[in-house]
Design an enzyme around this catalytic site. Structure first.
Site, PDB file in Angstrom:
ATOM      1  N   ARG A 103       0.839  -1.191   0.000  1.00 41.48           N
ATOM      2  CA  ARG A 103       0.000   0.000   0.000  1.00 41.48           C
ATOM      3  C   ARG A 103       0.875   1.243   0.000  1.00 41.48           C
ATOM      4  O   ARG A 103       1.702   1.434   0.884  1.00 41.48           O
ATOM      5  CB  ARG A 103      -0.919   0.000   1.224  1.00 41.48           C
ATOM      6  CG  ARG A 103      -1.947   1.126   1.210  1.00 41.48           C
ATOM      7  CD  ARG A 103      -3.036   0.901   2.233  1.00 41.48           C
ATOM      8  NE  ARG A 103      -2.524   0.861   3.600  1.00 41.48           N
ATOM      9  CZ  ARG A 103      -3.269   0.586   4.659  1.00 41.48           C
ATOM     10  NH1 ARG A 103      -4.538   0.275   4.498  1.00 41.48           N
ATOM     11  NH2 ARG A 103      -2.749   0.593   5.871  1.00 41.48           N
ATOM     12  N   THR A 107      -0.904   7.573  -1.141  1.00 43.74           N
ATOM     13  CA  THR A 107      -2.208   7.455  -1.790  1.00 43.74           C
ATOM     14  C   THR A 107      -3.097   6.397  -1.157  1.00 43.74           C
ATOM     15  O   THR A 107      -4.304   6.385  -1.377  1.00 43.74           O
ATOM     16  CB  THR A 107      -2.030   7.104  -3.274  1.00 43.74           C
ATOM     17  OG1 THR A 107      -1.465   5.783  -3.382  1.00 43.74           O
ATOM     18  CG2 THR A 107      -1.113   8.097  -3.962  1.00 43.74           C
ATOM     19  N   ASP A 199      -0.879  -4.230  12.381  1.00 39.22           N
ATOM     20  CA  ASP A 199      -0.393  -4.700  11.085  1.00 39.22           C
ATOM     21  C   ASP A 199      -0.188  -6.209  11.150  1.00 39.22           C
ATOM     22  O   ASP A 199       0.685  -6.705  11.861  1.00 39.22           O
ATOM     23  CB  ASP A 199       0.924  -3.999  10.736  1.00 39.22           C
ATOM     24  CG  ASP A 199       1.386  -4.325   9.327  1.00 39.22           C
ATOM     25  OD1 ASP A 199       1.730  -5.492   9.057  1.00 39.22           O
ATOM     26  OD2 ASP A 199       1.411  -3.411   8.488  1.00 39.22           O
ATOM     27  N   ASP A 202       3.375  -7.532  10.199  1.00 39.30           N
ATOM     28  CA  ASP A 202       4.367  -7.275  11.238  1.00 39.30           C
ATOM     29  C   ASP A 202       4.195  -8.216  12.424  1.00 39.30           C
ATOM     30  O   ASP A 202       5.168  -8.723  12.986  1.00 39.30           O
ATOM     31  CB  ASP A 202       4.280  -5.825  11.718  1.00 39.30           C
ATOM     32  CG  ASP A 202       4.884  -4.851  10.722  1.00 39.30           C
ATOM     33  OD1 ASP A 202       5.647  -5.293   9.842  1.00 39.30           O
ATOM     34  OD2 ASP A 202       4.605  -3.641  10.838  1.00 39.30           O
TER      35      ASP A 202
END
Length: 208
Positions: A103, A107, A199, A202
């Site tokens: 990602r 944006t 996340d 992670d």
């Protein structure tokens, strides 16, 4: 919306452990695998069966075995890889594909860097795997890649989803069923799911 939320008590219990920030990477990986296996039972409920004759140690009988299209599991890298492991324990003959996206931090749109799919994916039932459905960008991109390759039977499996992501995927691909363990509240200003679990990549791999 073609959305199924799996609210089985075992799934919800393990999901609570996944969300807990105190859960370390080893336990987190095991929990993702276990939740995925439980979700697969629901996702594969409509697989076709056929009758076969077998002999048990006691008598002959008519039993049921899988028939119809074979399966393909497509992981959205990197977090989706661990979901593949869980389902392969149930259907080890399934073929595996990979879609690599990240990602863009500015944006929030997906940027694809890798795609490798089974050559016969058009003849298979496809399950696209990613623990989190946030903005929906990566899922939309991956599903479109499946369709471009000829796949027509596609389901999307996510452990946790945001309403925004579900709505975007449903609008872009209304023929794709979305199966989740939890539909959370919303996305925050950083496009993270709230309350979410952080996340997933992670936490799976112990990175930051």
């Amino acid at each position: 919306m073609p959305l199924t939320v799996i609210d089985h008590p075992l799934v919800q219990h393990k999901l609570a452990l996944l969300r807990d920030e105190r859960t370390g990477s080893k336990d987190f990986r095991e929990l993702v695998t276990e939740v995925t296996m439980l979700m697969a039972f629901e996702a594969m409920r409509d697989l076709e069966l056929e009758d076969v004759q077998i002999q048990t140690p006691v008598a002959s009988m008519t039993a049921k075995t899988l028939s119809g299209k074979k399966l393909a599991l497509v992981a959205i890298l990197r977090a989706g890889l661990i979901m593949v492991d869980g389902i392969l324990r149930l259907v080890p003959a399934a073929k595996v594909g990979h879609i690599g996206t990240y990602r863009d931090p500015e944006t929030k749109n997906p940027v694809r860097y890798y795609a490798k799919l089974p050559s016969d994916i058009s003849d298979r039932r496809v399950f696209v795997l990613d623990p989190m459905l946030a903005t929906g960008g990566s899922a939309i991109d991956a599903i479109q890649e499946m369709k471009n390759a000829g796949a027509s039977s596609i389901k999307l499996l996510n452990i946790i989803a945001a309403p925004e992501g579900v709505a975007r995927v449903a609008a872009a691909h209304p023929d794709v069923e979305i199966i989740v363990a939890a539909l959370d509240s919303h996305l925050n200003e950083h496009a993270y799911i709230v309350p979410g679990l952080g996340d997933a990549g992670d936490r799976i791999y112990g990175t930051k």
